[in-house]
Design a protein around this motif. Structure first.
Motif, short mmCIF file in Angstrom:
data_model
loop_
_atom_site.label_atom_id
_atom_site.label_comp_id
_atom_site.label_asym_id
_atom_site.label_seq_id
_atom_site.Cartn_x
_atom_site.Cartn_y
_atom_site.Cartn_z
N HIS A 38 0.81 -1.22 0.00
CA HIS A 38 0.00 0.00 0.00
C HIS A 38 0.84 1.27 0.00
O HIS A 38 0.33 2.35 -0.24
CB HIS A 38 -0.96 -0.03 1.18
CG HIS A 38 -1.98 -1.11 1.02
ND1 HIS A 38 -1.75 -2.41 1.40
CD2 HIS A 38 -3.21 -1.10 0.44
CE1 HIS A 38 -2.81 -3.15 1.09
NE2 HIS A 38 -3.69 -2.40 0.51
N ALA A 39 2.12 1.13 0.26
CA ALA A 39 3.08 2.22 0.08
C ALA A 39 4.44 1.57 -0.06
O ALA A 39 4.75 0.60 0.64
CB ALA A 39 3.06 3.18 1.27
N GLU A 40 5.25 2.07 -0.95
CA GLU A 40 6.60 1.56 -1.13
C GLU A 40 7.59 2.68 -0.80
O GLU A 40 7.41 3.82 -1.22
CB GLU A 40 6.82 1.09 -2.56
CG GLU A 40 5.99 -0.14 -2.92
CD GLU A 40 6.30 -0.66 -4.31
OE1 GLU A 40 7.07 -1.64 -4.40
OE2 GLU A 40 5.78 -0.09 -5.28
N GLY A 41 8.61 2.33 -0.04
CA GLY A 41 9.60 3.33 0.36
C GLY A 41 9.61 3.51 1.85
O GLY A 41 9.70 2.55 2.60
N VAL A 42 9.50 4.75 2.29
CA VAL A 42 9.57 5.03 3.72
C VAL A 42 8.23 5.58 4.22
O VAL A 42 7.67 6.52 3.66
CB VAL A 42 10.72 6.01 4.06
CG1 VAL A 42 10.56 7.34 3.34
CG2 VAL A 42 10.82 6.21 5.55
N LEU A 43 7.73 4.92 5.26
CA LEU A 43 6.56 5.42 5.99
C LEU A 43 7.05 6.00 7.30
O LEU A 43 7.77 5.34 8.05
CB LEU A 43 5.55 4.31 6.27
CG LEU A 43 4.70 3.80 5.11
CD1 LEU A 43 5.53 2.94 4.16
CD2 LEU A 43 3.52 3.00 5.64
N SER A 44 6.71 7.22 7.55
CA SER A 44 7.09 7.84 8.82
C SER A 44 6.22 7.29 9.95
O SER A 44 5.00 7.28 9.85
CB SER A 44 6.93 9.36 8.74
OG SER A 44 7.22 9.94 9.98
N ALA A 45 6.88 6.78 11.00
CA ALA A 45 6.17 6.33 12.20
C ALA A 45 5.84 7.58 13.02
O ALA A 45 6.59 7.98 13.90
CB ALA A 45 7.02 5.36 13.00
N LEU A 46 4.74 8.18 12.69
CA LEU A 46 4.42 9.54 13.14
C LEU A 46 4.47 9.69 14.66
O LEU A 46 3.83 8.93 15.40
CB LEU A 46 3.03 9.92 12.63
CG LEU A 46 2.62 11.39 12.82
CD1 LEU A 46 3.48 12.30 11.96
CD2 LEU A 46 1.15 11.56 12.45
N LEU A 47 5.24 10.67 15.11
CA LEU A 47 5.25 11.04 16.51
C LEU A 47 3.98 11.82 16.84
O LEU A 47 3.41 12.49 15.97
CB LEU A 47 6.47 11.90 16.83
CG LEU A 47 7.83 11.20 16.72
CD1 LEU A 47 8.96 12.22 16.65
CD2 LEU A 47 8.05 10.25 17.89
N THR A 48 3.54 11.74 18.08
CA THR A 48 2.34 12.45 18.51
C THR A 48 2.74 13.66 19.34
O THR A 48 3.31 13.51 20.42
CB THR A 48 1.43 11.52 19.34
OG1 THR A 48 1.02 10.41 18.54
CG2 THR A 48 0.20 12.27 19.84
#
Length: 309
Positions: A10-20
């Protein structure tokens, strides 16, 4: 395996593990969240992974997690794929969060295995089946993170679950083993695999993984996007050098509270980082001085950590 495993990632490359980011009242700060999301998308991340370990999802109530999901998806507005972590201590809560995330338009759903108690492979399979069935039209991913859960599901069980649960497409493997990632990718009909390790992005991509879910991509999305671009264009020496830069940045946080360190790095770039939610530790003045000194000793890192214009 079922046909779900042959579906494209569903996404290729880098997904940011979003900080809150949190406000002074201890609640997620919507204004700061919009700044972080816009920054990361504009600097080249390929997707977002929200409410995971880096997002402190398990420190928020179910209602807070639903509200955060709604807000984040509204801010993203379909610009990049968004994977929502819905793992919880119990099956019913995880299923309800999955149902809600799918209803809000999440691209995909990820879930940690249940926590605290000992579980059997059969109970794990039942848990993930019920979570996936709660959002049957949405793709699901196993989030295997043994350092946080205290145990690993392991390739045998994860592959069995992917074979038997129609909308379970793959996994996020958070660990330091490229060999384990290769075990998944060497299957006759391999699942979609993301590494959760900052320093394994290039190695995982080279072996055929979809990419990485990265905490440090919050701070230096440009660096991670550059690795992905260099790999795609077969500039492998450049990609290697960039990956080693990530490794040095990761090493600078060694022995320090990790989420607090990532938020401090955001602060250094002039972005809203702030403190983690209790009971996660904040950085002490001594911790900040240690981290800053380590960065100052590596001018190449400072190049990537320049304040945002």
């Amino acid at each position: 395996m079922t046909s779900s495993t042959t579906a494209p990632p569903h996404a290729e490359g880098v997904l940011s593990a979003l900080l809150t980011p949190y406000g002074a009242d201890g609640k997620p700060d919507e204004t700061a969240l919009a700044v972080l999301i816009d920054f990361q998308i504009s600097r080249g991340v390929d997707g977002l992974f929200i409410l995971g370990t880096s997002g402190e999802g398990l420190l928020l109530s179910a209602d807070e997690r639903k509200a955060f999901t709604e807000t984040a998806l509204k801010i993203v507005s379909s610009r990049v794929p968004v994977v929502v972590h819905c793992g919880a201590v119990d099956t019913a809560t995880a299923a309800e969060l999955a149902r809600h995330a799918a209803g809000c338009g999440a691209t995909a759903i990820a879930s940690l295995p249940p926590l605290f108690f000992p579980y059997t492979p059969e109970s794990q399979l039942e848990h993930f089946t019920r979570v996936a069935q709660a959002a049957p039209d949405c793709a699901h991913y196993v989030y295997d993170n043994p350092d946080r859960t205290g145990y690993a599901l392991g390739p045998d069980l994860v592959i069995k679950m992917i074979r038997e649960i129609p909308n379970l497409c793959g996994l996020k493997d958070t660990g330091d083993s490229l060999a384990r990632i290769t075990t998944y990718l060497s299957q006759p009909d391999p699942p979609v695999v993301y590494t959760g390790n900052n320093v394994l992005l290039l190695g995982a991509l080279t072996m055929g993984a979809a990419g990485a879910v990265s905490t440090l991509a919050n701070v230096v999305p440009e660096l991670f996007a550059a690795i992905v671009a260099a790999h795609r264009q077969e500039r492998l020496a450049e990609a290697r050098d960039l990956q080693l830069t990530v490794a040095r940045l990761q090493a600078a946080t060694a022995g320090l509270p990790y989420i607090a360190s990532a938020k401090h790095l955001l602060d250094r770039r002039g972005l809203p980082g702030g403190a983690p939610r209790s009971p996660l530790p904040a950085l002490s003045p001594e911790h900040r001085a240690t981290l800053d000194a380590r960065l100052a000793a590596d001018p190449a890192l400072l190049t990537w950590l320049r304040p945002v214009d």
